[in-house]
Design a protein around this motif. Sequence first.
Motif, PDB file in Angstrom:
ATOM      1  N   TRP A   1      55.780 112.389  57.973  1.00  0.00           N
ATOM      2  CA  TRP A   1      55.035 111.312  57.308  1.00  0.00           C
ATOM      3  C   TRP A   1      55.980 110.156  57.018  1.00  0.00           C
ATOM      4  CZ3 TRP A   1      52.600 114.519  52.741  1.00  0.00           C
ATOM      5  CH2 TRP A   1      51.747 115.531  53.271  1.00  0.00           C
ATOM      6  N   LEU A   2      57.122 110.518  56.416  1.00  0.00           N
ATOM      7  CA  LEU A   2      58.053 109.465  56.014  1.00  0.00           C
ATOM      8  C   LEU A   2      58.574 108.697  57.226  1.00  0.00           C
ATOM      9  CD1 LEU A   2      60.154 110.916  53.055  1.00  0.00           C
ATOM     10  CD2 LEU A   2      58.650 108.932  53.062  1.00  0.00           C
ATOM     11  N   ARG A   3      58.751 109.430  58.359  1.00  0.00           N
ATOM     12  CA  ARG A   3      59.195 108.732  59.567  1.00  0.00           C
ATOM     13  C   ARG A   3      58.226 107.616  59.920  1.00  0.00           C
ATOM     14  NH1 ARG A   3      61.583 113.300  61.574  1.00  0.00           N
ATOM     15  NH2 ARG A   3      59.657 114.128  62.459  1.00  0.00           N
ATOM     16  N   LEU A   4      56.926 107.919  59.804  1.00  0.00           N
ATOM     17  CA  LEU A   4      55.914 106.901  60.112  1.00  0.00           C
ATOM     18  C   LEU A   4      56.017 105.710  59.158  1.00  0.00           C
ATOM     19  CD1 LEU A   4      52.790 109.164  60.731  1.00  0.00           C
ATOM     20  CD2 LEU A   4      53.851 107.640  62.402  1.00  0.00           C
ATOM     21  N   ILE A   5      56.113 106.031  57.870  1.00  0.00           N
ATOM     22  CA  ILE A   5      56.166 104.973  56.861  1.00  0.00           C
ATOM     23  C   ILE A   5      57.411 104.110  57.072  1.00  0.00           C
ATOM     24  CG2 ILE A   5      56.345 104.498  54.372  1.00  0.00           C
ATOM     25  CD1 ILE A   5      53.672 105.712  55.156  1.00  0.00           C
ATOM     26  N   ARG A   6      58.549 104.783  57.250  1.00  0.00           N
ATOM     27  CA  ARG A   6      59.803 104.041  57.406  1.00  0.00           C
ATOM     28  C   ARG A   6      59.780 103.215  58.687  1.00  0.00           C
ATOM     29  NH1 ARG A   6      63.612 109.119  55.687  1.00  0.00           N
ATOM     30  NH2 ARG A   6      63.260 108.977  53.438  1.00  0.00           N
ATOM     31  N   GLN A   7      59.185 103.780  59.716  1.00  0.00           N
ATOM     32  CA  GLN A   7      59.057 103.029  60.970  1.00  0.00           C
ATOM     33  C   GLN A   7      58.232 101.772  60.721  1.00  0.00           C
ATOM     34  OE1 GLN A   7      60.711 103.506  63.638  1.00  0.00           O
ATOM     35  NE2 GLN A   7      59.730 101.831  64.766  1.00  0.00           N
ATOM     36  N   GLY A   8      57.136 101.932  59.965  1.00  0.00           N
ATOM     37  CA  GLY A   8      56.307 100.777  59.639  1.00  0.00           C
ATOM     38  C   GLY A   8      57.097  99.725  58.868  1.00  0.00           C
ATOM     39  N   MET A   9      57.901 100.183  57.919  1.00  0.00           N
ATOM     40  CA  MET A   9      58.671  99.232  57.123  1.00  0.00           C
ATOM     41  C   MET A   9      59.788  98.614  57.964  1.00  0.00           C
ATOM     42  SD  MET A   9      58.834 101.246  53.465  1.00  0.00           S
ATOM     43  CE  MET A   9      59.621  99.951  52.525  1.00  0.00           C
ATOM     44  N   ASN A  10      60.338  99.397  58.875  1.00  0.00           N
ATOM     45  CA  ASN A  10      61.353  98.877  59.780  1.00  0.00           C
ATOM     46  C   ASN A  10      60.765  97.755  60.622  1.00  0.00           C
ATOM     47  OD1 ASN A  10      63.303  98.450  61.674  1.00  0.00           O
ATOM     48  ND2 ASN A  10      63.294 100.529  62.516  1.00  0.00           N
ATOM     49  N   GLN A  11      59.590  98.034  61.199  1.00  0.00           N
ATOM     50  CA  GLN A  11      58.998  97.033  62.087  1.00  0.00           C
ATOM     51  C   GLN A  11      58.514  95.805  61.328  1.00  0.00           C
ATOM     52  OE1 GLN A  11      56.262  98.466  64.953  1.00  0.00           O
ATOM     53  NE2 GLN A  11      57.619 100.123  65.649  1.00  0.00           N
ATOM     54  N   THR A  12      58.174  95.985  60.076  1.00  0.00           N
ATOM     55  CA  THR A  12      57.776  94.822  59.270  1.00  0.00           C
ATOM     56  C   THR A  12      58.865  93.755  59.326  1.00  0.00           C
ATOM     57  OG1 THR A  12      56.607  96.266  57.753  1.00  0.00           O
ATOM     58  CG2 THR A  12      57.141  94.066  56.946  1.00  0.00           C
TER      59      THR A  12
END
Lengths: 645, 382
Positions: free
Chosen positions: A498-509
């Motif tokens: 889950w966190l990988r997804l969230i962090r990926q989202g924040m990374n891409q932001t």
Amino acid sequence: MKRTDREKELSRRTISRRALVFGTMQLGLASGMLWRLRDMQLNQSEQFRLLAEENRINLRLLPPIRGLILDRNGVILAGNEQNYRVVIKRDDAGDIDLVLSRLAQLIPLTEEDIERARRDMLRNRPFVPVTVAERLSWEEISRVAANAPALPGVTPEMGMSRHYPLRADTAHVVGYVGPVSERDLEALDSPDPVLFIPRFQIGKSGVERMQEDRLRGRAGSQRVEVNSVGRVMRELDRVEGTPGSNVHLTIDARLQNFALERLKGQSAAAVVMDVSNGDILALASGPSFDPNLFVRGISSRDFNELLNNDYRPLVNKTVQGMYPPGSTFKMVTALAALDAGVTDGRETVFCPGHMDISGHRFHCWRRGGHGRVGMVSALSESCDVYFYEMSQRCGIDKINEMSTRLGLGIRYDLPITSVAAGLNPTRDWKQANRGAAWRVGDTVNASIGQGFVLTTPLQLAVMTARLATNKAVLPRLVRDPLDRGNQELAQLDLRPEWLRLIRQGMNQTVNDRRGTAYSSRVVADGQVMAGKTGTSQVFSISRAERESGIRRQEQLPWNRRNHALFVNYAPLDNPRIAVSVVVEHGGGGSSAAAPIGRDIMLAALNEGMPPLSAYPAPQRNRIQFELDEMRERLHRPEDLRLSRA
Amino acid sequence: MSYLEYNTRQMPAGLRKVLYLNWPLVALLIMVACYGFVMLYSIAGGSLTPWAEPQMKRFGIGLVLMFVVAFTPLWFWRSIAGLAYIITLLLLLGVEFFGTVGMGAKRWLVIGPLRLQPSELAKITTIMALAVYYDWLDLKKVSHPLAVIGATLIALVPVLLVLRQPDLGTAMLIAAGGGVVVFAAGVHWGYFAALIGSAIAVVTAVLQSRGTEWQLLKDYQYRRIDAFLDPTLDPLGAGYHINQSMIALGSGGWSGRGFMEGTQARLNFLPEKHTDFIFTTLAEEFGFVGASSLLLLYLMICALCLLTVLRTTNRFGALLVMGVVGNFFLYFAVNMAMVMGLAPVVGVPLPMVSYGGSAMMVLLIGFGLVQSAHIHRARLPS
């Protein structure tokens, strides 16, 4: 005349008789006095001796030296300054008005000062010294000393007073001290006698107030022999007091200074946190105020200026300010959906730019829509429709649970005044406070951090730190000098995928070309950050305004514009620092808040000043200009005085 | 007594007078003065200056003066008594018109380098004048109303002039000295009964006149009376002196707090500690032993003088001595009673002990007269 012997004898007899009568009378009177002497000196002597001791011995309290408040590196945030003052005694002064008018020619005295001194003098016994002026320069005090013969009853004295060398920088954290008021005394069961020392000062807000017990120390006492006019003749004995303990904060004074300067011109707040242990490195609320004004006794004009300022300098927006988190809340909704098992995170949702829910149309911020978006791109591009969908699937209870788990809606126990809890709306809360049942529209609004949700910048920083570490990071403002190690943090137990997804989202932001904060990316190795922008609506643009041509935020009056938010952590692969920024009525999160968050993050990672190399090449010219201008305003390293301890 | 009565065979002459001097009296006076030196030294914080040393010098001069007066034949003093009295009255009038003001009262007359305080002189000359008056007066007429009025006038004129300065303490002492002479001369008891009655009436009048146009005393004098009646009424104001004085005195205990250890005096809680309140300091530092021994010394001085009175047939000499004793007794009695809280605060110093030159000179001159009466006494036929 010639007298006969008989007459002589008569005269002698009369005189002798009367001399004896007179002698007897003398003896009687003398016995009376002797009796009185005996009575006073032998029978009542204990009592009189006691009175004599009371006369001559005076117990004085020696005010303790207040503990210092230091930053994490030992820089003095609140110190004690020797100050020179002038005191006057009524019975030595004679003509008070004359002496005061002479004094006014030597040192700056306002009408108010003179009036107050005169009132104090008349209220006290004539030998009680009354302070006329404080915080005089060495030059002024020497002028008074040199003119001593013309100023009977006036004595220059030295005392300690609280001083905040970094002035406005830490006003909201450290707070300030002030004289003990009646209200302060009433609040205490058995007030420390030291509080009754005239002009004794205690903490009125911030750490000064919340850590008062540690900072104050214990008063010493001194028994002195005084003469009839109250002048001290000699010291009989003395019990030394204990100075107050120093309080070490987790704040980094240089970073705090940078953060506050970076917020200049805005009504904004920024929190910097060490994600490994929750240490709050900076707690900046702009605009700030000079706490030294309060120590001196702020003038009503200055106070009203602070009070009536639209930017509310007296409010500590980092912990007191409650804002709808806007899109920075989307991580909560995403995790709630994952936790509820209503999505695997990889499925996509189609965003046409709006969604119709129970007869009401909810818009995405991008009118044209995002097309098909997954969780990562929904975060990085901040698609609203995706979260409308997810929130309907998992429901408000799950969102609420995740929000609490990530540290929102909790009142943190920090030693500063007025820490707010924010608001995690629940069904029960709405029923109790609004008298209405929870509706699906409320859930949809909450999913994008609008509606009833309220968070403080501190909570947003905690949330970001938790997302970055998967640990239950708790904010910490005071460092126990004995416990320099990291506090044991509980695991948050969010699934790594889950966190990988969230962090990926924040990374891409930040780092994806289509991310909302792409223009605020960092290119330096090992300092790349991840983040999330947020723009929370305070008022919607009304139909009338829309018809009169207002389409953009900049066209609205300041206090109706949106709040701009940004949360971020860095470095991407091994997070150390989390930052949250809220700019009140700043417009858009990506344009107003993200650059501030980036600069503060870079300052935190680089010990005070962002390196130019961290910025994308095309921005460097502009940024260099901005940084150079800011460097002028920052404290120079030599301004940061270290405590000797 | 006139020169004709001067019996050369009975009277000592020349250096032989030294042998006939009342030496015990001289010794007692020196002892009392020593109490003063010790206390003045202590109050100055263990220093001869500013008080003890000048006091010693004055005492030395005074002692010489006393011997000169003592060796001068008594008839000489009798013959100049009237003149001295008239000169005193003129000086008092001079004060009234040309006097210098100090401490809220007009007391001094400055003539060239001399600073005179005629009210002090009046203490002696009034006694002398009354003694001469009664020596001259027919014994049978002593209690005659006209004679009594005459004596009263002699005493009252200087008393009223001194009261006007105003100096209540000295006026009282002059009246007391005069009163004792009148009493000793054998005036009928009835007059004294009447006097006491009218004194009560005067006190009432004085108290009643307060606040009216014809107020008899100054405001500060009334406040002292109030303070005397209830010292605790205003512990920091008018009652302050009496309260602090009683605290100092009482705290002395049996043997006192020790030489130079009196806190009340050293820390300035006592007012006028080197003059009017010196007895308090003595009582504080030397306790009951010191205070009562001084009182006994005073009483012995009085007793020696009264002994002289009993042993002389010379009417002028006997009355003169009685006057001096009366004056002296009231002097220390009023002072002691004042510091013990038994009498209101009137500015009366402790004789021979308090710091002050002119008062001591006058006292020693007075004792010189006593000595003169002693040496030149008409001895009883043995």
